[in-house]
Design a protein around this motif. Structure first.
Motif, PDB file in Angstrom:
ATOM      1  N   GLY A   1       0.900  -1.152   0.000  1.00 57.53           N
ATOM      2  CA  GLY A   1      -0.011   0.125   0.298  1.00 57.53           C
ATOM      3  C   GLY A   1       0.809   1.214   0.050  1.00 57.53           C
ATOM      4  N   VAL A   2       0.399   2.384  -0.751  1.00 53.80           N
ATOM      5  CA  VAL A   2       1.266   3.422  -1.012  1.00 53.80           C
ATOM      6  C   VAL A   2       0.102   4.553  -0.644  1.00 53.80           C
ATOM      7  CG1 VAL A   2       2.940   4.948  -2.084  1.00 53.80           C
ATOM      8  CG2 VAL A   2       2.529   2.514  -2.459  1.00 53.80           C
TER       9      VAL A   2
ATOM     10  N   GLY B   1      -7.042   5.172   0.021  1.00 55.01           N
ATOM     11  CA  GLY B   1      -7.186   4.382  -0.981  1.00 55.01           C
ATOM     12  C   GLY B   1      -6.885   3.000  -0.560  1.00 55.01           C
ATOM     13  N   PRO B   2      -5.567   2.572  -0.231  1.00 55.35           N
ATOM     14  CA  PRO B   2      -5.104   1.123   0.281  1.00 55.35           C
ATOM     15  C   PRO B   2      -5.933   0.632   1.280  1.00 55.35           C
ATOM     16  CG  PRO B   2      -3.236   2.729   0.114  1.00 55.35           C
ATOM     17  CD  PRO B   2      -4.435   3.582   0.015  1.00 55.35           C
ATOM     18  N   SER B   3      -6.490   1.399   2.209  1.00 52.01           N
ATOM     19  CA  SER B   3      -7.095   1.013   3.487  1.00 52.01           C
ATOM     20  C   SER B   3      -8.551   0.692   2.750  1.00 52.01           C
ATOM     21  CB  SER B   3      -7.348   2.025   4.548  1.00 52.01           C
ATOM     22  OG  SER B   3      -6.154   2.192   5.279  1.00 52.01           O
TER      23      SER B   3
ATOM     24  N   GLY C   1      -3.821   5.235  -3.059  1.00 53.74           N
ATOM     25  CA  GLY C   1      -2.606   6.394  -3.597  1.00 53.74           C
ATOM     26  C   GLY C   1      -2.793   7.152  -4.948  1.00 53.74           C
ATOM     27  N   ASP C   2      -2.249   8.228  -4.917  1.00 51.98           N
ATOM     28  CA  ASP C   2      -2.443   8.840  -6.365  1.00 51.98           C
ATOM     29  C   ASP C   2      -1.588   8.307  -7.321  1.00 51.98           C
ATOM     30  OD1 ASP C   2       0.203  10.327  -6.546  1.00 51.98           O
ATOM     31  OD2 ASP C   2      -0.750  11.605  -4.660  1.00 51.98           O
ATOM     32  N   HIS C   3      -1.565   8.693  -8.568  1.00 53.26           N
ATOM     33  CA  HIS C   3      -0.965   7.808  -9.837  1.00 53.26           C
ATOM     34  C   HIS C   3       0.457   8.265  -9.827  1.00 53.26           C
ATOM     35  CE1 HIS C   3      -2.297   5.780 -13.779  1.00 53.26           C
ATOM     36  NE2 HIS C   3      -1.249   5.219 -13.066  1.00 53.26           N
ATOM     37  N   SER C   4       1.051   9.193  -9.080  1.00 53.03           N
ATOM     38  CA  SER C   4       2.380   9.432  -8.856  1.00 53.03           C
ATOM     39  C   SER C   4       3.297   8.260  -8.553  1.00 53.03           C
ATOM     40  CB  SER C   4       2.599  10.841  -8.119  1.00 53.03           C
ATOM     41  OG  SER C   4       2.416  10.221  -6.748  1.00 53.03           O
ATOM     42  N   ILE C   5       2.632   7.399  -7.808  1.00 50.49           N
ATOM     43  CA  ILE C   5       3.476   6.257  -7.212  1.00 50.49           C
ATOM     44  C   ILE C   5       3.873   5.381  -8.414  1.00 50.49           C
ATOM     45  CG2 ILE C   5       2.174   6.486  -5.024  1.00 50.49           C
ATOM     46  CD1 ILE C   5       0.633   3.845  -5.946  1.00 50.49           C
TER      47      ILE C   5
END
Length: 301
Positions: free
Chosen positions: A10-11, A25-27, A99-103
């Motif tokens: 998760g990020v 989001g991950p949660s 998480g946002d798409h920067s990841i």
């Protein structure tokens, strides 16, 4: 589908954009039962938990750039790249939850280190091909594909190792319907294969995925899937920060995942931009988990 070892990471990143909530989001996807759904398919699952995000860095970067929160976005993506690379080395399938798409910068960097010609299927309403010179906002979640192609700020393009992580001819973009001018120019300049919603409407999702796999199969040694939930229509996935009407339907999304699963060519995946604050009873996280399940081999019969 063959049984896999699946490693969840998760990020909880929201620093690549402006709207709060996507860090949850991950949660939300875990709450929607992502692990149990995958385990029911016979896969061995290990959840590595969440990477640590320093939210105090939500301020102007110390580096001279208009990119927002560059230092922390860079740090988290470097950490993610190391984590994903280690997962690949262990023979496991990296499943990254945003998480946002920067990841995606970190995910693709970590995976691509282990492939000579990594392919990328990018499902999204937006192209994410901006740079600090073309971005109207300075939000890094609009730049990860450009950075992975080696275009943009050096802090992002050289992350993990100093070269482009994917070749433009190894990218297929699907579901796009909102592009900035600089992104249009980059798509044309790089000759990137793109199936907008216009092509999906005319051809159907079956033909789009068939052509995408034919295009990538002969020249890549693995394919990464990057799926932004705003690629789906907001009626099916309302809990996203930048919804755009007229997107991929729930059923079209499942068909795409089922077809990708049949090939067994997908070596890693990320599902991003689930924002529970903007959602309806965790609907978007449930959709994400259902799509993940289809990608990993779930079938009605």
């Amino acid at each position: 589908m063959n049984q896999k070892k699946v490693s969840i990471v998760g990020v909880p990143m929201d620093l690549g954009q402006n709207r709060r909530g996507v860090d949850m989001g991950p949660s939300a996807m875990r709450y929607a039962g992502v692990r149990s759904r995958i385990e029911k398919l016979g896969h061995q699952v290990e959840d590595h938990g969440d990477l640590h995000i320093d939210f105090s860095e939500k301020k102007s970067s110390e580096k001279k750039t208009n990119l927002k929160n560059l230092m922390e976005v860079e740090r988290v993506n470097a950490m993610l790249a190391e984590k994903v690379s280690h997962i690949v080395e262990e023979g496991s399938f990296p499943l990254v939850l945003g998480g946002d798409h920067s990841i995606a910068i970190g995910t693709i960097a970590g995976v691509s280190k282990h492939y000579e010609n990594l392919g990328v299927i990018w499902i999204d309403a937006h192209a994410d091909l901006n740079t600090e010179d073309t971005s109207p906002s300075g939000n890094i979640h609009g730049m990860p594909l450009a950075a992975s192609l080696g275009v943009g700020n050096e802090s992002l393009t050289s992350l993990f190792y100093p070269k482009a992580k994917v070749k433009p001819e190894n990218v297929v973009m699907i579901g796009h319907r909102d592009l900035d001018q600089g992104e249009r120019e980059l798509v044309k300049a790089k000759g990137i294969k793109m199936y907008t919603m216009h092509e999906i409407d005319r051809m159907g999702m079956t033909k789009v995925i068939e052509e995408s796999l034919t295009y990538l199969k002969g020249k890549t040694d693995g394919i990464h899937l990057s799926l932004d939930l705003d690629g789906l229509d907001p009626t099916d996935a309302p809990g996203v920060g930048t919804p755009v009407i007229g997107g991929i339907s729930y059923r079209e999304g499942h068909l795409a995942m089922e077809m990708l699963a049949e090939t067994d060519l997908i070596v890693s995946a990320e599902f991003v931009e689930v924002n529970p604050i903007l959602d309806e009873k965790n609907k978007t996280a449930q959709v994400a988990v259902a799509l993940i399940s289809s990608l990993l081999g779930d079938r009605l019969l």
